[in-house]
Design an enzyme around this catalytic site. Structure first.
Site, mmCIF file in Angstrom:
data_model
loop_
_atom_site.group_PDB
_atom_site.id
_atom_site.type_symbol
_atom_site.label_atom_id
_atom_site.label_comp_id
_atom_site.label_asym_id
_atom_site.label_seq_id
_atom_site.Cartn_x
_atom_site.Cartn_y
_atom_site.Cartn_z
ATOM 1 N N ASP A 167 0.923 -1.134 0.098
ATOM 2 C CA ASP A 167 0.004 -0.107 -0.130
ATOM 3 C C ASP A 167 0.882 1.296 0.054
ATOM 4 O O ASP A 167 2.206 1.008 0.267
ATOM 5 C CB ASP A 167 -1.015 0.081 1.208
ATOM 6 C CG ASP A 167 -0.429 0.152 2.703
ATOM 7 O OD1 ASP A 167 1.126 0.150 2.641
ATOM 8 O OD2 ASP A 167 -0.860 0.227 3.587
ATOM 9 N N ASP A 208 -8.488 -7.421 -0.267
ATOM 10 C CA ASP A 208 -7.563 -7.266 1.129
ATOM 11 C C ASP A 208 -8.223 -7.294 2.170
ATOM 12 O O ASP A 208 -9.122 -6.296 2.268
ATOM 13 C CB ASP A 208 -6.399 -6.871 1.067
ATOM 14 C CG ASP A 208 -6.495 -5.223 1.236
ATOM 15 O OD1 ASP A 208 -7.223 -4.425 0.621
ATOM 16 O OD2 ASP A 208 -6.066 -5.075 2.477
ATOM 17 N N CYS A 261 -12.196 -29.721 4.954
ATOM 18 C CA CYS A 261 -11.207 -28.532 4.499
ATOM 19 C C CYS A 261 -9.874 -29.235 4.826
ATOM 20 O O CYS A 261 -9.431 -29.950 5.500
ATOM 21 C CB CYS A 261 -11.080 -27.523 5.777
ATOM 22 S SG CYS A 261 -10.067 -26.201 5.662
ATOM 23 N N CYS A 280 -7.021 -27.551 5.013
ATOM 24 C CA CYS A 280 -6.263 -26.726 5.514
ATOM 25 C C CYS A 280 -5.096 -27.489 6.491
ATOM 26 O O CYS A 280 -5.724 -28.487 7.088
ATOM 27 C CB CYS A 280 -6.805 -25.414 6.055
ATOM 28 S SG CYS A 280 -7.135 -25.683 8.005
ATOM 29 N N CYS A 332 -7.264 -28.222 9.861
ATOM 30 C CA CYS A 332 -8.378 -29.375 9.808
ATOM 31 C C CYS A 332 -7.921 -30.698 9.287
ATOM 32 O O CYS A 332 -8.491 -31.638 9.792
ATOM 33 C CB CYS A 332 -9.445 -28.875 8.645
ATOM 34 S SG CYS A 332 -10.251 -27.389 9.282
ATOM 35 N N HIS A 351 -6.357 -21.482 9.191
ATOM 36 C CA HIS A 351 -7.668 -21.871 8.527
ATOM 37 C C HIS A 351 -8.652 -20.894 7.816
ATOM 38 O O HIS A 351 -9.104 -21.282 6.849
ATOM 39 C CB HIS A 351 -8.597 -22.762 9.606
ATOM 40 C CG HIS A 351 -10.031 -23.010 9.278
ATOM 41 N ND1 HIS A 351 -10.225 -24.011 8.486
ATOM 42 C CD2 HIS A 351 -11.041 -22.136 9.342
ATOM 43 C CE1 HIS A 351 -11.608 -23.952 8.286
ATOM 44 N NE2 HIS A 351 -12.134 -22.785 8.556
HETATM 45 ZN ZN LIG Z 1 -9.586 -25.664 7.693
#
Ligand SMILES: [Zn+2]
Length: 378
Positions: free
Chosen positions: A90, A272, A310, A312, A315, A341
């Site tokens: 930025d 963002d 999920c 990630c 998870c 996550h």
């Molecule tokens: Zn997850």
């Protein structure tokens, strides 16, 4: 050609943006790493695991602490933080106006006090471009003033006129810096920023003027700063049609999953927001069935992952009960797993949005996603 418009559905755009640090598939959610790190002990190695396409760093923060000159000396931000994909910086403007103790806004720029040590600093369009050039980011943002959403019309008119003059100076300075021998990224791209608070006519006029500068991309700034969601969508409905469709459009600082779905529909392709990381640090996690507060007693014996299916890092291995325990015990791992996550959830949602656009199914996807998130669990 840098931006390929692959497909549209209504005003929604599916694009591909080619940069010197690789391709960005849009719509995209950029992951906010304020001081060259995502808060919550997330490394750039992690970012590679959670589908991050673009990392966003803050010019103001890096300028006041550690310093852009040192980062340049060490080879630039990409090398410094070990991340070879796109980085957007930025301009510092937003933090200068919101965080630092402002002393004076003048035509040349702004004098303010550092929030770290109180030292007096001057920043104008040229300084902002020099700092971002030192960092060597892929995309640099124009230095602008973000007037309060509810500012008086006269104030906004004067501010936007100055922001336009500043944009011309940013463009000239960026061109100069990109031509220097010792510049780290000689292909640094400058995005202009549309301002005008909630005055659609001021914003439209501004959008027309800045579009003529033929910059590589354009942002809509000064939203999500106190106006209602309806006002924000109204601004997008009116302004986005006046920004070039064959360039990326970036809605700064937005937002919730619902905000993103609504804004993609209105033609935005870069986003963002600090929400996923900030909420994660407080144990609030996003799922396709709404947001969960993992501090809640009901997760004490819940051995399911945050979200079934999920992929990630949280998870794949850990249960809600264990993460809740870590959060209660104030173990940093709890925070870190929640942030991973949440960012994975956002990045995956963007991937689903792109797939839906590719298939001409965005309207259906959006309707189902919103309904599912609103319905909640069980
Ligand atoms: Zn997850």
């Amino acid at each position: 050609m840098k931006y390929e418009l692959l497909k549209t559905e209504g005003k929604a755009k599916r694009g591909r943006f080619h940069t010197v640090h690789g391709v960005i598939e849009t719509p995209v959610f950029m992951n906010v790493g304020t001081v060259a790190a995502i808060k919550g002990a997330v490394s750039t190695d992690d970012l590679r695991q959670i589908k991050t396409q673009v990392e966003l760093s803050n010019t103001y923060h890096l300028h006041v602490r550690t310093g852009d000159k040192l980062i340049k000396e060490l080879g630039g931000l990409h090398k410094f933080m070990a991340w070879d994909k796109p980085i957007l910086t930025d301009s510092g403007g937003f933090q200068v106006f919101s965080l630092a103790g402002i002393r004076k806004i003048k035509e040349e720029g702004v004098t303010f006090n550092s929030h770290i040590d109180g030292r007096k600093i001057f920043m104008g369009p040229e300084e902002s471009m020099q700092i971002q050039s030192n960092l060597g980011s892929t995309i640099a943002m124009a230095f602008d003033e973000c007037p309060p959403a509810l500012a008086e019309r006269k104030y906004v008119e004067d501010s936007v006129a100055r922001t336009t003059r500043w944009l011309n100076r940013c463009k000239a300075e960026m061109a100069r810096l990109n031509s220097l021998d010792d510049t780290i990224n000689k292909e640094q791209l400058l995005f202009g920023i549309n301002q005008g608070a909630v005055y659609n006519d001021i914003r439209i006029e501004h959008a027309k003027i800045i579009s003529e500068l033929d910059l590589p991309g354009y942002a809509v700034g000064g939203l999500a700063v106190g106006e209602s969601h309806e006002q924000m969508y109204d601004v997008l409905d009116h302004v986005v049609p006046y920004l070039p469709q064959n360039k990326p459009t970036y809605l700064m600082g937005v937002g919730t999953p619902a905000n993103i779905l609504e804004s993609v529909e209105r033609g935005i392709d870069f986003f963002d927001c600090v929400y996923p990381s900030r909420n994660g640090r407080h144990g609030h996690v996003y799922t396709n069935h709404g947001k969960l507060n993992l501090f809640n007693q009901k997760f004490e014996k819940d051995m399911r992952p945050i979200e079934e299916g999920c992929g990630c890092p949280a998870c794949r291995t850990y249960s809600r009960a264990y993460i809740r325990h870590l959060l209660k015990a104030k173990e940093m791992l709890g925070m870190r797993l929640c942030v991973l996550h949440n960012l994975y959830f956002y990045n995956t949602m963007m991937e689903e949005i792109r797939d839906a656009l590719d298939a001409g199914m965005f309207a259906t996807y959006k309707k189902n996603k919103l309904a599912s998130m609103e319905a909640g669990e069980e």
